[in-house]
Design a protein around this motif. Sequence first.
Motif, short mmCIF file in Angstrom:
data_model
loop_
_atom_site.label_atom_id
_atom_site.label_comp_id
_atom_site.label_asym_id
_atom_site.label_seq_id
_atom_site.Cartn_x
_atom_site.Cartn_y
_atom_site.Cartn_z
N LYS A 1 46.36 -50.28 -17.51
CA LYS A 1 46.96 -50.72 -18.97
C LYS A 1 46.97 -49.65 -19.80
O LYS A 1 47.92 -49.42 -20.86
N SER B 1 53.81 -44.95 -22.75
CA SER B 1 54.75 -45.70 -23.23
C SER B 1 54.81 -45.03 -24.52
O SER B 1 55.86 -44.59 -25.10
N LYS C 1 59.86 -52.40 -28.62
CA LYS C 1 60.43 -51.02 -28.77
C LYS C 1 61.74 -50.59 -28.66
O LYS C 1 62.14 -49.70 -29.35
N THR D 1 51.97 -57.87 -22.62
CA THR D 1 51.95 -56.43 -22.72
C THR D 1 53.20 -55.63 -22.12
O THR D 1 53.88 -54.91 -22.64
N TYR E 1 47.77 -53.05 -25.95
CA TYR E 1 48.23 -53.14 -24.50
C TYR E 1 47.01 -53.51 -23.78
O TYR E 1 47.28 -54.42 -22.95
N ASN F 1 59.46 -50.16 -16.48
CA ASN F 1 58.08 -50.11 -16.88
C ASN F 1 57.79 -51.84 -16.75
O ASN F 1 56.68 -52.18 -16.61
N SER G 1 55.98 -53.66 -24.16
CA SER G 1 56.10 -52.31 -23.96
C SER G 1 57.71 -52.03 -23.84
O SER G 1 58.05 -50.86 -23.91
N ALA H 1 49.93 -47.64 -21.58
CA ALA H 1 50.18 -47.50 -22.85
C ALA H 1 50.41 -46.25 -23.49
O ALA H 1 51.13 -45.78 -24.13
N CYS I 1 48.50 -48.95 -30.41
CA CYS I 1 49.11 -49.17 -29.08
C CYS I 1 48.24 -49.45 -27.70
O CYS I 1 48.34 -50.31 -26.89
#
Length: 524
Positions: A334, A341, A270, A262, A254, A374, A266, A338, A250
Motif C-alpha cells: 500500500k 500514485s 485525484k 484507499t 493510504y 490503479n 487514489s 502510494a 499520502c
Amino acid sequence: MDYLPFIEENLRSTAWFRPELALTFGAVALFLLDLVWRKAENRVWRLSTATLAVLGVAAALLAAQPPTAQMLFNGMIANDALAIFFKWLFLAAAAITVVISAQAKDIRPERAGEFQAILLTVVLGMFLMASSANLLMIYLSLELVSIGSYILTGYKKGDRKAVEASLKYVIYGGVASGVMLFGMSYLYGLTGTSDLPELARRIGALSQTMTQAQAMGSEAAVRLTLIMSVVFVLAGIGYKVAAVPWHMWCPDVYEGAPTPFTAFLSVGPKAAGFAVALRFFYGALAGDPSTALFDGQGLGAAVAGIPWPAVIGVVSAITMTLGNLTALSQTNLKRLLAYSSIAHAGYTLMGLAALSKTGMQSVMIYMSIYLIMNLGAFLAVIVVAQTTGSESIFEYRGLAKRAPLAATAFAVFLFSLTGIPPFAGFIGKYYLFLAVLERAGGPGGSWWMALAICGALNSAVSLYYYARVLRAMFLESPYRDEPMGAAFGHRLLLGAFSAAVLVFGVAPGLLVEWTARSLDFFRG
C-alpha cells in the motif's frame, strides 16, 4: 433589491442539477435504510444494491444533461462537457468501490451503511469540484470531499494506523485548505471577482494596472501579491492531487485507510483535483476568455512575470522523481502504491503544464486509464491481504502458484502503470509525452525536451520496483502451498480490469474520441 431573478435562475438551474440532487437524497436515504436494516440478514448486500441504485439514477440523469455548456446558480457551477466527463469517472470509481467493499473484510458489516452513505457525499463533493466555476465553490466542494475522506480514512475503529492516518490527514488537509482560501481571498482582493471566467479577464487587465503602478513605484507589491495568491491556490490543488511538496499525507493515509477506500482515494479525489486544476489554470489564468482557447496569452505568456507552465513543469519533475525514488525502498504494497500514485501525479502534471489542447486531453485520457489500472492494482492487494492478513511484499512470493488469476492480473496492472505497450498505461503516457514534445518544437524547446527526458527516466526507474513485485510473484517460492481464495466479485473485477487495460492499450480510439469531445468548457 429584487430577488425574483435570482430565484428564477435557481429554479432553472435545479432542472440540470438533478444528478447532484440524486446523490444528496440518496445519501440521506442510505442513512435511514441503515437504521431500518440494522438487524436484517444480508444487510451489506441490500445496502450495496441500494447504493448502486443511487449511482445508477445519477448516471441516468447525467446522460440526460444538455449538450451545450451553461452556467447554473448565478455562475457558481458550470454544466459543460468537461464536468460531465469527470463525473462519469467519479461514478465509475464509486460503483467499483461499492462492489469491492461489499466483499472486503476491512469494512465491518454493521458499519457498511454509514461507509457507503459517506462515500456518496464524497462523490457529490467531487461532482461539485468538477463543475465549480467560482473560487468559493471550489473551496466548499473541496472541503466536502475532504471531510468525508477524513472520516472514511479512520473508519477502522480501534486500528492505531487508521486513527493516526486520519489525524494526519485532518491536520494537513486543514492547513492546505486554509492556505488555499487565503490565496483565493487575495485573488478576490486584486480582481474584485471570484468567478473564474471574469477572473481571467481581470487578471489580464492587471498587467496594465501593474504598468501604471510601476511609474508610481507600487508595481512590485501588486506583482508579489498576485504571485503569492496563485501559489497558495496551487498549494490547495497540489494537496488534493498529492504533488510535491504537498504530498506528505499520502503514504500514511493510504496505508492506514481501509483498502477499498484507499483504492477510491487514489483515483477519485485525484481526478477531481485535476478537474479543478484544468479549470483554474486553463480558464482563470489562460488569458481573456473572448480570445481563442489556448492562444498563448495569459498563463502561456507569463502572469505577473512568472512562467507558470515552467513552474508546473518543475513541480511535475520533482513529484515524479521523489515518488519513484522513495518507492524503491518500500516493502508494504500500500505504501509502494502510494508513492507510485505520487509519481503518477507528476506524470499527469506534464499534460497540465503543456497548456495546449493536447495537454488537456492527455490529462483526461491518463486519468481514465489510471482509474482502471490503479483500482485493479489495489484490488489485487485486497485479495492477498484478506487471505494472508498482510500487505508485505514477502507475502507475494509464489503468488502465481497460489492465486494464478490475481498474480496475472496484478502483473498486467503493474506493466500498465510502468507504461509498457501493449497495455493502456502506454497510451496514457504517450499522450502526456506528445503534449510535452509538441511544446518542445516551439520557444524554450530545450526545457520541454528536458521535462520529457525526465519523465522517460522516471518511467524506467518505476519498472525496477514494479519488477520486484513481479519477481516475488512468479520467480520466488511461496511460504505456503495452499491455494489462495478470492470472492467471486473480486475475481470478476480482476478479469474485467485486465481485459480493459489490454483493450484500451490496443484500441484506444473510443477513449480518445470521448476525451476530444469533452475538451470544451465554459469560459464566459
